[in-house]
Design a protein around this motif. Structure first.
Motif, mmCIF file in Angstrom:
data_model
loop_
_atom_site.group_PDB
_atom_site.id
_atom_site.type_symbol
_atom_site.label_atom_id
_atom_site.label_comp_id
_atom_site.label_asym_id
_atom_site.label_seq_id
_atom_site.Cartn_x
_atom_site.Cartn_y
_atom_site.Cartn_z
ATOM 1 N N UNK A 1 0.849 -1.189 0.000
ATOM 2 C CA UNK A 1 0.000 0.000 0.000
ATOM 3 C C UNK A 1 0.881 1.234 0.000
ATOM 4 N N UNK A 2 0.640 2.108 -0.964
ATOM 5 C CA UNK A 2 1.497 3.284 -1.168
ATOM 6 C C UNK A 2 0.648 4.551 -1.176
ATOM 7 N N UNK A 3 1.140 5.580 -0.525
ATOM 8 C CA UNK A 3 0.507 6.900 -0.551
ATOM 9 C C UNK A 3 1.445 7.850 -1.267
ATOM 10 N N UNK B 1 2.884 14.534 -17.985
ATOM 11 C CA UNK B 1 1.835 14.091 -17.062
ATOM 12 C C UNK B 1 1.903 12.589 -16.836
ATOM 13 N N UNK B 2 1.472 12.146 -15.684
ATOM 14 C CA UNK B 2 1.370 10.716 -15.390
ATOM 15 C C UNK B 2 -0.006 10.218 -15.808
ATOM 16 N N UNK B 3 -0.040 8.991 -16.308
ATOM 17 C CA UNK B 3 -1.308 8.381 -16.705
ATOM 18 C C UNK B 3 -1.877 7.643 -15.498
ATOM 19 N N UNK B 4 -2.994 8.150 -14.979
ATOM 20 C CA UNK B 4 -3.573 7.614 -13.755
ATOM 21 C C UNK B 4 -4.980 7.096 -14.026
ATOM 22 N N UNK B 5 -5.176 5.807 -13.854
ATOM 23 C CA UNK B 5 -6.496 5.193 -13.979
ATOM 24 C C UNK B 5 -6.815 4.565 -12.623
ATOM 25 N N UNK B 6 -7.906 5.004 -12.012
ATOM 26 C CA UNK B 6 -8.205 4.474 -10.696
ATOM 27 C C UNK B 6 -9.562 4.897 -10.184
ATOM 28 N N UNK C 1 -5.124 3.507 -7.521
ATOM 29 C CA UNK C 1 -4.822 2.644 -8.661
ATOM 30 C C UNK C 1 -3.986 1.487 -8.145
ATOM 31 N N UNK C 2 -4.566 0.276 -8.127
ATOM 32 C CA UNK C 2 -3.878 -0.831 -7.471
ATOM 33 C C UNK C 2 -3.771 -0.497 -5.988
ATOM 34 N N UNK C 3 -2.555 -0.503 -5.457
ATOM 35 C CA UNK C 3 -2.371 -0.121 -4.066
ATOM 36 C C UNK C 3 -1.817 1.265 -3.896
ATOM 37 N N UNK C 4 -1.800 2.060 -4.970
ATOM 38 C CA UNK C 4 -1.235 3.415 -4.913
ATOM 39 C C UNK C 4 -2.356 4.425 -4.737
ATOM 40 N N UNK C 5 -2.344 5.126 -3.612
ATOM 41 C CA UNK C 5 -3.311 6.195 -3.334
ATOM 42 C C UNK C 5 -2.662 7.530 -3.691
ATOM 43 N N UNK C 6 -3.141 8.150 -4.763
ATOM 44 C CA UNK C 6 -2.569 9.404 -5.229
ATOM 45 C C UNK C 6 -3.420 10.576 -4.754
ATOM 46 N N UNK C 7 -2.797 11.512 -4.067
ATOM 47 C CA UNK C 7 -3.494 12.718 -3.605
ATOM 48 C C UNK C 7 -3.345 13.790 -4.672
ATOM 49 N N UNK C 8 -4.475 14.310 -5.117
ATOM 50 C CA UNK C 8 -4.516 15.399 -6.099
ATOM 51 C C UNK C 8 -5.091 16.634 -5.418
#
Length: 508
Positions: free
Chosen positions: A339-341, A378-383, A403-410
């Motif tokens: 799990x990644x933040x 830009x990064x391609x983010x699908x989630x 996305x998967x185990x990656x939680x991206x804060x925008x």
């Protein structure tokens, strides 16, 4: 005629409080505008400074603190000239309307940049000095990452800096500057000022006081301050990400004894110069790929990665997405159930799309790379949109996309993530994560406590730790480490003339 500053003032004092505080990278494409500043006036301004509360400090008794205006912004790119002019004009207008002041606490950073000016804080201090006149003592607390020139030191009566990096003594520094100001007003002292430029310019991540030689150098300042004839000692490492002639380290010693001030300023400068090759990064470093690999294989968790080149609290744009793309492309994270933040990418358009889609929806986004187009795509983010905050969050309307185990804060605005609450208010538990990535340099105290292990990723951006690849062109050379063959410089301090002489136009 004797100036009031030549005699003690035993009765009530009127001391103004003002500030214009920001650190600006000239390599950042971000421009700092009015909306980036938090502006305080009246009681809201005084509430920033604990010592202004009645009964808070014995030394502050019989002091009337006069709030003027205080503007502060998250570090970023250069300040728009119109924004600077509005803030400066308000400060000068409020100073004029405040009536006679015995003293002024002028809170500056030391690394503000406005296009067309190479030493904007010296220019601001000169405007302030002319407005208050020679009979008002000016004390200036600053950041140790400021680039402090003789011109600025000339325009104020007292100047000092933080002694810790990270700046756990930030508010203590402001109180020390205020306490010294009141002391000088009570005793009638106008201190001598010895200033010396040190031709070294290093990033803060190499000059942290958490490790040597920074720890010992800054610890020694208290010993200097206790020496006979000395009132205060300060050492600045300079601001590495501004392409200005003033970029360099400096030392200032304030004292009642001119010779003591000069002697100690010279010794501080010599110690810093002699240690120039001993400075190393405060933590382990690696490429983005090396940092991610270290995090994946780490035994101790959470593993914190510092995305250092795009650190918004040093001036980065906050939207370079290269390290995020590295995480999203690394199959080992999903395979290992890690799990990644990731905190964070500023992209108001991507956040708006998350809002339109709604919580729980799946989104396909291109995030980041809108401001800082020089340092990545830009990064391609699908989630899945897992969280949406209200617009009054520190970063504006904010989204968390998984996305998967990656939680991206925008975020919609540039925001530092220094505190655990910054994560938990978004429904994220950094202590339960395996990997936490933060756009930062050295770790602030709460992040340091969080990290079971960590690494500084040497990523590109407006505050790249590799100074030589940034392309400075306007620094005053020779300068270490840009000129490796630099021989020992003349580190003789200069006695800076009193501000009264500067106001008269006297030459040093």
């Amino acid at each position: 005629m004797t100036s009031p500053l030549d005699r003690p003032i035993s009765g009530p004092l009127r001391v103004g409080v003002a500030g214009l505080h920001i650190e600006c990278s000239t390599f950042s494409p971000h421009t700092t505008h009015d909306e980036d500043f938090t502006v305080r006036r009246g009681q809201g301004l005084l509430d920033l400074f604990d010592f202004t509360r009645r009964g808070a400090a014995a030394w502050a008794e019989q002091v009337e603190w006069v709030p003027l205006v205080h503007a502060r912004a998250v570090p970023g790119g250069p300040v728009a000239p119109a924004t600077y002019q509005r803030l400066r004009d308000e400060l000068l207008d409020r100073l004029t309307g405040a009536g006679p002041l015995d003293g002024l606490l002028l809170d500056l950073h030391g690394a503000m940049h406005v296009p067309g000016h190479d030493d904007i804080e010296a220019a601001l201090a000169a405007d302030v000095a002319r407005t208050v006149g020679a009979d008002c003592l000016i004390s200036c607390p600053t950041d140790l990452h400021g680039s402090i020139t003789e011109a600025l030191v000339t325009q104020v009566d007292l100047i000092t800096a933080h002694r810790l990096a990270p700046h756990e003594d930030e508010w203590e520094t402001r109180e020390r500057a205020a306490r010294l100001l009141v002391h000088c007003l009570r005793t009638g002292q106008r201190p001598s000022k010895a200033w010396v430029r040190i031709p070294v310019l290093l990033p803060g991540e190499k000059t942290s006081t958490q490790v040597e030689p920074g720890r010992g150098l800054y610890a020694s300042l208290a010993e200097v301050e206790a020496a006979p004839g000395v009132l205060d000692a300060a050492l600045w490492v300079g601001y590495a990400w501004a392409d200005e002639p003033r970029g360099a380290a400096a030392a200032v010693v304030l004292g009642t004894d001119e010779q003591a001030a000069v002697t100690h300023a010279g010794r501080i400068a010599e110690r810093y110069w002699n240690a120039r090759d001993e400075f190393v990064f405060v933590g382990p470093t690696g490429t983005p790929q090396e940092a991610v690999s270290a995090a994946v294989s780490a035994v101790r968790r959470p593993f914190v990665i510092s995305d250092s080149g795009d650190n918004p609290t040093a001036g980065g744009a906050g939207d370079v997405a290269g390290l995020l793309q590295t995480l999203l492309d690394d199959a080992r994270l999903a395979e290992g159930g890690l799990e990644t933040i990731y905190a964070s990418i500023v992209d108001p358009e991507a956040v708006a799309e998350c809002v339109r889609s709604g919580a729980g929806s799946t989104v396909r986004l291109a995030v980041g790379g809108r401001m800082d187009v020089l340092h990545g795509r830009p990064a391609e983010l699908v989630g899945r949109v897992d969280f949406l905050s209200d617009s009054d969050a520190p970063g504006g309307r904010t989204a968390v996309v998984t996305s998967g185990g990656v939680h991206t804060i925008l975020t919609s605005r540039r925001q530092p993530f220094h505190h655990i609450e910054d994560f938990t208010r978004l429904g994220l538990d950094p202590f339960g994560a395996d990997i936490v990535v933060v756009k930062i340099g050295y770790l602030e105290p709460e992040l340091r406590a969080l990290a079971a292990d960590w690494m500084i990723a040497l990523t590109p951006g407006g505050v790249d730790q590799d100074l030589l690849r940034l392309g400075h062109r306007r620094l005053a050379r020779p300068l270490h480490p840009f000129d490796p063959e630099l021989t020992d410089p003349d580190l003789t301090p200069r006695l800076v003339p009193p501000r009264s002489a500067a106001l008269r136009g006297d030459r040093p």
